[in-house]
Design an enzyme around this catalytic site. Structure first.
Site, PDB file in Angstrom:
ATOM      1  N   ASP A 266      17.074  -6.158  -0.409  1.00 62.38           N
ATOM      2  CA  ASP A 266      15.804  -5.491  -0.113  1.00 62.38           C
ATOM      3  C   ASP A 266      15.257  -6.126   1.158  1.00 62.38           C
ATOM      4  O   ASP A 266      14.688  -7.212   1.093  1.00 62.38           O
ATOM      5  CB  ASP A 266      14.854  -5.661  -1.291  1.00 62.38           C
ATOM      6  CG  ASP A 266      13.476  -5.083  -1.039  1.00 62.38           C
ATOM      7  OD1 ASP A 266      13.283  -4.403  -0.018  1.00 62.38           O
ATOM      8  OD2 ASP A 266      12.575  -5.322  -1.870  1.00 62.38           O
TER       9      ASP A 266
ATOM     10  N   ASP B 198      15.444   2.427   1.882  1.00 61.12           N
ATOM     11  CA  ASP B 198      15.034   1.229   1.145  1.00 61.12           C
ATOM     12  C   ASP B 198      15.763   1.164  -0.190  1.00 61.12           C
ATOM     13  O   ASP B 198      16.415   2.129  -0.601  1.00 61.12           O
ATOM     14  CB  ASP B 198      13.504   1.216   0.939  1.00 61.12           C
ATOM     15  CG  ASP B 198      12.923  -0.196   0.898  1.00 61.12           C
ATOM     16  OD1 ASP B 198      13.629  -1.144   0.482  1.00 61.12           O
ATOM     17  OD2 ASP B 198      11.750  -0.354   1.267  1.00 61.12           O
TER      18      ASP B 198
ATOM     19  N   GLU C 129       6.825  -4.985   5.753  1.00 60.63           N
ATOM     20  CA  GLU C 129       6.764  -3.957   4.705  1.00 60.63           C
ATOM     21  C   GLU C 129       6.270  -4.538   3.391  1.00 60.63           C
ATOM     22  O   GLU C 129       5.486  -3.933   2.672  1.00 60.63           O
ATOM     23  CB  GLU C 129       8.160  -3.325   4.517  1.00 60.63           C
ATOM     24  CG  GLU C 129       8.170  -2.080   3.625  1.00 60.63           C
ATOM     25  CD  GLU C 129       8.371  -2.355   2.147  1.00 60.63           C
ATOM     26  OE1 GLU C 129       8.262  -1.405   1.349  1.00 60.63           O
ATOM     27  OE2 GLU C 129       8.615  -3.504   1.757  1.00 60.63           O
ATOM     28  N   GLU C 130       6.767  -5.731   3.091  1.00 61.18           N
ATOM     29  CA  GLU C 130       6.503  -6.328   1.775  1.00 61.18           C
ATOM     30  C   GLU C 130       5.043  -6.742   1.568  1.00 61.18           C
ATOM     31  O   GLU C 130       4.645  -7.080   0.460  1.00 61.18           O
ATOM     32  CB  GLU C 130       7.430  -7.528   1.534  1.00 61.18           C
ATOM     33  CG  GLU C 130       8.912  -7.159   1.433  1.00 61.18           C
ATOM     34  CD  GLU C 130       9.298  -6.488   0.118  1.00 61.18           C
ATOM     35  OE1 GLU C 130       8.428  -6.344  -0.767  1.00 61.18           O
ATOM     36  OE2 GLU C 130      10.470  -6.100  -0.011  1.00 61.18           O
TER      37      GLU C 130
ATOM     38  N   HIS D 170      13.109  -1.832   6.624  1.00 56.42           N
ATOM     39  CA  HIS D 170      12.361  -3.052   6.926  1.00 56.42           C
ATOM     40  C   HIS D 170      13.229  -4.311   6.988  1.00 56.42           C
ATOM     41  O   HIS D 170      14.143  -4.498   6.206  1.00 56.42           O
ATOM     42  CB  HIS D 170      11.150  -3.226   6.005  1.00 56.42           C
ATOM     43  CG  HIS D 170      11.419  -3.506   4.556  1.00 56.42           C
ATOM     44  ND1 HIS D 170      11.505  -4.781   4.054  1.00 56.42           N
ATOM     45  CD2 HIS D 170      11.580  -2.695   3.500  1.00 56.42           C
ATOM     46  CE1 HIS D 170      11.698  -4.731   2.745  1.00 56.42           C
ATOM     47  NE2 HIS D 170      11.761  -3.482   2.381  1.00 56.42           N
TER      48      HIS D 170
ATOM     49  N   HIS E  95      13.920  -7.993  -6.180  1.00 54.45           N
ATOM     50  CA  HIS E  95      13.036  -9.127  -5.914  1.00 54.45           C
ATOM     51  C   HIS E  95      13.486 -10.392  -6.643  1.00 54.45           C
ATOM     52  O   HIS E  95      12.673 -11.161  -7.154  1.00 54.45           O
ATOM     53  CB  HIS E  95      11.566  -8.773  -6.211  1.00 54.45           C
ATOM     54  CG  HIS E  95      10.975  -7.884  -5.143  1.00 54.45           C
ATOM     55  ND1 HIS E  95       9.622  -7.698  -4.974  1.00 54.45           N
ATOM     56  CD2 HIS E  95      11.577  -7.146  -4.183  1.00 54.45           C
ATOM     57  CE1 HIS E  95       9.424  -6.878  -3.946  1.00 54.45           C
ATOM     58  NE2 HIS E  95      10.596  -6.525  -3.468  1.00 54.45           N
TER      59      HIS E  95
HETATM   60 CO    CO Z   1      10.752  -5.229  -1.772  1.00 53.18          CO
HETATM   61 ZN    ZN Z   2      12.070  -2.906   0.383  1.00 56.00          ZN
END
Ligand code: CO
Ligand code: ZN
Length: 345
Positions: free
Chosen positions: A172, A225, A202-203, A61, A313
């Protein structure tokens, strides 16, 4: 690593991946036979195989977690924000952001009340997103002229090599995008048609993967990922999920998908034969594009190869260079031999 740096430092929240997409398209164009973009902004690139094999869809992603401007204070010009993806408010305090407006980028500061004036009560409460605001250092009139509701905001952070690690915002999942591109670049002899898909949104619930997978209709899906690496002080061995430097993680399960067991076995066998370092991963909470791919049409054999990442994150996400290389090695080898196995259950 130059490409990884460029990918990480590009900005794009869910639904606003255009800058990352431009970069991805220019890379995939060089190594694929066909390339297109769909209505959700997914990039679907096909590298044709030499024969008749299963269709393999790779997914990584392009979006990163961030915010949209939800309110501009009439008098002060401070911005309020709505999340697109899940930042922990604790990692947001005292950060700089970029507000991406139609008239160009503005630097902002994530502000909060200074500790000096917090009451005893307030000090005990966990920080919430509603306690934070963005300070553009401009008079309200000026802010209103330049900023619109819905403009997107990302965290400002540059790419750094830290010992054996690489660290940035948005590892990410730009590191997943990087692994996908580098593995496809390296794969020369392959029977399968390879669809390299750089997904969007995606998130906010694997939305791009859902539609691109319907379009591609793959036989096999491999998501690339990041995953949790909690190999840090104070965390028990049994809670670490993965460790940095211990290799690419072959996912068994997370909360969106259970990997096809035959794909897990094939990945393990390849890793063992080629002496590629790997670890097995069970993630208690979280998911990847594999969750969407496996539920496509009548179902797809799917798996995720994960890059172990610390401080997920946050703006200092960190991954080990050797694990990134192991992920590329495993994926590239898999693409060459994917047609030799049967993944039906
Ligand atoms: Co993420
Ligand atoms: Zn991810």
């Amino acid at each position: 690593m130059e490409l990884l740096k460029k990918l990480c430092e590009a900005h794009g929240v869910p639904g606003r991946e255009e800058a990352v997409r431009t970069l991805v398209v220019s890379e995939l164009k060089k190594i694929c036979d066909e390339i297109r973009t769909d209505a959700l902004g997914n990039v679907i690139a096909l590298k044709k195989g030499s024969g008749r094999g299963p269709k393999v869809m790779l997914a990584a992603h392009m979006d990163e977690i961030g915010f949209l401007v939800s309110h501009i204070d009439e008098k002060s010009g401070f911005l309020r924000i709505d999340p697109v993806g899940g930042f922990d408010p604790r990692v947001l305090m005292a950060q700089r952001v970029i507000v991406h407006t139609e008239k160009g980028d503005l630097i902002g500061i994530i502000g909060s009340k200074p500790p000096h004036i917090l009451t005893e009560e307030e000090r005990k409460k966990p920080l919430e997103l509603k306690d934070l605001f963005i300070d553009l250092g401009l008079p309200a009139e000026e802010v209103k002229k330049r900023v619109n509701i819905g403009d997107f905001i990302t965290l400002q952070q540059d790419f750094a090599e830290v010992g054996n690690l690489v660290s940035c915002k948005a590892l990410d999942d730009r590191v997943g995008v990087y692994v996908m591109i580098e593995a496809v670049r390296r794969t020369k002899k392959h029977v399968c048609d390879i669809y390299a898909v750089a997904t969007t949104q995606e998130e906010v619930g694997v939305r791009g993967a859902r539609v691109s997978s319907f379009n591609v209709a793959p036989d096999i899906g491999v998501a690339l990922d990041v995953t949790v690496a909690s190999d840090v002080p104070g965390v028990g061995e049994h809670e670490q999920v993965t460790k940095l430097g211990a290799g690419v993680a072959i996912k068994i399960k997370d909360s969106l998908s259970i990997s096809n067991p035959k794909l897990v076995r094939t990945m393990r066998q390849i890793a063992e034969q080629k002496k590629i370092k790997y670890q097995l991963e069970i993630l208690p909470r979280g998911g990847t594009d594999a969750g969407a791919i496996q539920m496509t049409r009548e179902g797809v054999a799917a798996i995720t190869l994960s890059i172990p990442t610390r401080y997920l994150h946050s703006v200092v996400e960190a991954a080990h260079k050797d694990d990134i290389q192991a992920a590329i090695d495993l994926l590239a080898t898999f693409l060459e031999v994917a047609h030799e196995s049967d993944y039906s259950l």
